[in-house]
Design an enzyme around this catalytic site. Structure first.
Site, PDB file in Angstrom:
ATOM      1  N   LYS A 166       0.933  -1.228   0.226  1.00  7.59           N
ATOM      2  CA  LYS A 166       0.114   0.118   0.044  1.00  7.59           C
ATOM      3  C   LYS A 166       0.902   1.430  -0.135  1.00  7.59           C
ATOM      4  CE  LYS A 166      -2.959   2.579   2.818  1.00  7.59           C
ATOM      5  NZ  LYS A 166      -3.819   2.795   4.013  1.00  7.59           N
ATOM      6  N   GLY A 184      -8.265   9.294   9.452  1.00 11.40           N
ATOM      7  CA  GLY A 184      -8.666   9.291  10.977  1.00 11.40           C
ATOM      8  C   GLY A 184      -9.723  10.469  11.046  1.00 11.40           C
ATOM      9  N   ALA A 239      -9.598   5.418   3.700  1.00 10.18           N
ATOM     10  CA  ALA A 239      -9.537   6.796   4.928  1.00 10.18           C
ATOM     11  C   ALA A 239     -10.572   7.567   4.658  1.00 10.18           C
ATOM     12  CB  ALA A 239      -8.449   7.647   4.421  1.00 10.18           C
ATOM     13  N   GLY A 240     -11.085   7.935   5.944  1.00  8.15           N
ATOM     14  CA  GLY A 240     -12.132   8.948   6.253  1.00  8.15           C
ATOM     15  C   GLY A 240     -13.612   8.292   6.599  1.00  8.15           C
ATOM     16  N   ASN A 252      -9.367   1.355   9.367  1.00 12.06           N
ATOM     17  CA  ASN A 252      -8.545   1.195  10.778  1.00 12.06           C
ATOM     18  C   ASN A 252      -9.200   1.933  12.059  1.00 12.06           C
ATOM     19  OD1 ASN A 252      -5.098   1.085  11.456  1.00 12.06           O
ATOM     20  ND2 ASN A 252      -6.475   0.861  12.829  1.00 12.06           N
ATOM     21  N   THR A 253      -8.844   3.348  11.971  1.00 13.03           N
ATOM     22  CA  THR A 253      -9.440   4.251  13.225  1.00 13.03           C
ATOM     23  C   THR A 253     -10.829   4.059  13.606  1.00 13.03           C
ATOM     24  OG1 THR A 253      -7.593   5.984  12.443  1.00 13.03           O
ATOM     25  CG2 THR A 253      -9.324   6.484  14.234  1.00 13.03           C
TER      26      THR A 253
END
Length: 268
Positions: free
Chosen positions: A106, A167, A193-194, A215-216
């Site tokens: 990645k 995040g 992301a986001g 992830n987050t």
């Protein structure tokens, strides 16, 4: 829109087939046990790990963490998180290939350390170098159509545009651009992301995106294991909804039951 049935519908990246359309990060979990349980619940296609940023807390340090990744029995997608130059990204990718014995990478090349926005000026060159070096590159990028097309032009067989900055959990910040991107590019697109809520994942999958990477949103939730399951279910629900074909939107109310057969006094 694809006409394949959900049972036969698999994510294909660089010729490899995956049964899940969810990719899951491995950082910031409360403990290795919670990470392991979340992965077991979500059954992701791959889990991501960074050589440069992993180890920010006790749950992610030492050889035991890397051994845990191997025990998960899920393909590892190394990433170049934290790299801010082309040479840093290339060197980190080469190190990751040795550590994880995989050509998958990645590609993250950060241009702004505050927003973690990708370096759109140098990302294409970095991707080109890695592809020529035998890597199977999944580049993290913005939703910019021209940038994504250039990444495809240099050999990226899939692209990973953000929905919003890493995040933030804001969900799709630019729906128009993301939907244009989906309409114009004929390669797998994984939203990276986001995303903060399962409904965000369902939404982008309904637009026709091929997968999501999280992830987050999972690791920092109050119950990461349950949230991992919720995202897995939402991702599949969105994909099924896309394949099923949503009804056309109407500007006025439409009766859901036919007029034929109702008493005459109910007719206009």
């Amino acid at each position: 829109m694809s006409t394949s049935t959900p049972a036969a519908d698999s994510l294909v990246l660089y010729g490899q087939t995956f049964q899940s359309r969810l990719l899951l990060g491995t950082s910031r979990y409360p403990s290795p046990a919670v990470l392991e349980a979340a992965v077991a619940r979500a059954k992701p296609a791959m889990v991501t790990a960074s050589l440069r940023r992993q180890g920010s807390n006790a749950a992610e340090t030492g050889a035991s963490f890397w051994e845990l990744l191997r025990q998960l029995n899920v393909p590892v997608l190394p990433n170049t998180a934290g790299c801010m130059t082309i040479q840093e990204a290339v060197t980190t990718a080469q190190m990751a290939r040795e550590v994880f014995d995989t050509p998958w990478i990645k590609l993250e090349l950060i241009g702004d350390d505050y927003t973690l926005q990708p370096d759109t000026l140098n990302l294409v060159e970095a991707a080109s170098i890695l592809i020529k070096d035998g890597f199977q590159v999944l580049p993290y990028c913005t939703e910019d159509l021209v940038l994504c097309q250039r990444l495809v032009d240099v050999g990226c067989q899939a692209v990973m545009p953000w929905a919003a900055p890493i995040g933030t959990g804001r969900g799709p910040a630019n729906p128009y651009a993301m939907q244009v991107l989906r309409e114009r590019l004929d390669v797998p697109l994984i939203v990276d992301a986001g995303l903060g809520r399962p409904s965000h994942a369902c939404q982008v999958m309904e637009w026709g995106f091929d997968g999501v990477l999280l992830n987050t949103a999972v690791a920092l939730s109050e119950d990461p294991v349950r949230m991992a399951g919720a995202f897995a279910d939402a991702t599949q629900a969105g994909r099924d909804g896309y394949l099923a074909g949503a009804m056309a939107e109407q500007t006025a109310a439409q009766p859901s039951t036919p007029v034929l057969g109702t008493p005459f006094w109910h007719h206009d």
